[in-house]
Write an enzyme that holds these catalytic residues in place. Structure first.
Site, PDB file in Angstrom:
ATOM      1  N   LEU A   1       0.801  -1.274   0.145  1.00 38.75           N
ATOM      2  CA  LEU A   1      -0.134  -0.019  -0.074  1.00 38.75           C
ATOM      3  C   LEU A   1       0.837   1.237  -0.094  1.00 38.75           C
ATOM      4  CD1 LEU A   1      -2.889   1.283   0.202  1.00 38.75           C
ATOM      5  CD2 LEU A   1      -2.467   1.183   2.706  1.00 38.75           C
ATOM      6  N   ASP A   2       0.433   2.142  -1.026  1.00 38.55           N
ATOM      7  CA  ASP A   2       1.159   3.381  -1.074  1.00 38.55           C
ATOM      8  C   ASP A   2       2.751   3.409  -1.295  1.00 38.55           C
ATOM      9  OD1 ASP A   2      -1.200   4.688  -1.069  1.00 38.55           O
ATOM     10  OD2 ASP A   2      -1.332   4.879   1.002  1.00 38.55           O
ATOM     11  N   ALA A   3       3.424   2.383  -1.538  1.00 39.11           N
ATOM     12  CA  ALA A   3       4.768   2.035  -1.553  1.00 39.11           C
ATOM     13  C   ALA A   3       5.501   1.824  -2.997  1.00 39.11           C
ATOM     14  CB  ALA A   3       4.968   0.887  -0.577  1.00 39.11           C
TER      15      ALA A   3
END
Length: 295
Positions: free
Chosen positions: A238-240
């Site tokens: 997530l969001d990486a």
């Protein structure tokens, strides 16, 4: 918006990444010279930490005496000679790239991207807009673009069929970019893998700070003095995913959460449009979790 077909404007764009070694530039430039290619842009970067070389070359299409398919066939021999780990693409700016936008209720990114396409600032064909609410259907249809509504159950564990419906709609257009323009849904890992290198998200914080939901509320609670936005490729983490573009604005103790949300929308629009443009122009080269941006 019809793309210019002027032979002076049309480019063949080569991007390449490979383990760094002596002679790579010479091999590429020799090949382009031999086929008569007139180079109008050339950028290079060697990452000394991981030993990887990157380049982006743009040649005037009118200077090549044959089409891009033959150019790809001939360059494949050069790429093989550079090494087995060489990664490369060769694209034609005369062929508009296709985009599908995924949205929820927030309208600012959708308005901005469709406005830029209509004005000719983003050279792309928006094939469809897919939303998990009906709110933005009128926005898409005003621009003559099909809007597809997909209902998502409230229970995340039951959203598999909805994501499969989204996948079928998107894949029908075979897009070069799938843009999560404040879609507000976490793509399942298999869909992240399926759209790897094409799915682009705008996250409303300066990553890696404040990942996940309600980042402006997190920023307000921490009393930060800068808020920002991040455009990145979507991965299962997530969001990486690899970051394409970021920007920030200054806030103060006078600003409420609502103030931060309002100001943050301006940054989100700018960052997403930049990131999408660079992706569509083949200016983003990804290696591992990092990117090289030839802007």
């Amino acid at each position: 918006m019809t793309r210019s077909t002027s032979t002076d404007d049309r480019r063949y764009v080569l991007t390449l990444g490979c383990p760094d070694s002596t002679g790579i530039v010479a091999k590429i430039s020799t090949f382009l010279a031999e086929v008569g290619g007139s180079i109008v842009e050339a950028a290079y970067h060697a990452d000394q930490d991981n030993g990887w070389f990157f380049t982006r070359q743009a040649v005037r299409a009118s200077s090549i005496p044959f089409g891009i398919d033959e150019l790809r066939e001939q360059f494949a021999v050069v790429a093989d000679g550079i090494g087995p780990d060489t990664e490369w693409t060769l694209s034609d700016t005369g062929q508009r790239k296709r985009v599908v936008l995924l949205v929820s209720k927030e309208a600012h990114c959708l308005h901005d991207l469709l406005g830029r396409v209509a004005a000719g600032e983003l050279q792309a064909e928006v094939c469809a807009v897919v939303g998990n609410h009906r709110d933005l259907a009128k926005v898409a249809r005003r621009h003559g673009i099909d809007y597809h509504y997909v209902s998502f159950p409230s229970d995340p564990a039951e959203r598999g069929p909805a994501f499969e419906q989204v996948r079928k709609i998107v894949d029908a257009h075979n897009p070069h970019a799938v843009v999560l323009a404040r879609f507000m849904q976490v793509l399942p890992a298999d869909l992240c893998a399926h759209w790897a290198g094409r799915a682009i998200n705008i996250h409303h914080s300066f990553l890696p700070s404040f990942v996940g939901a309600r980042p402006y509320h997190q920023a307000f609670t921490r009393g930060v003095k800068l808020i920002g936005a991040t455009c990145h490729y979507v991965t299962a983490e997530l969001d990486a995913g690899p970051i394409i573009e970021q920007d920030v604005i200054r806030v103060s103790h006078h600003d409420s959460v609502a103030d931060m949300v309002r100001q943050g929308r301006d940054v989100e629009k700018l960052v997403l449009s930049r990131g999408l443009r660079w992706h569509l122009e083949d200016r983003v080269l990804v290696h591992g979790r990092k990117t090289v941006i030839f802007n």
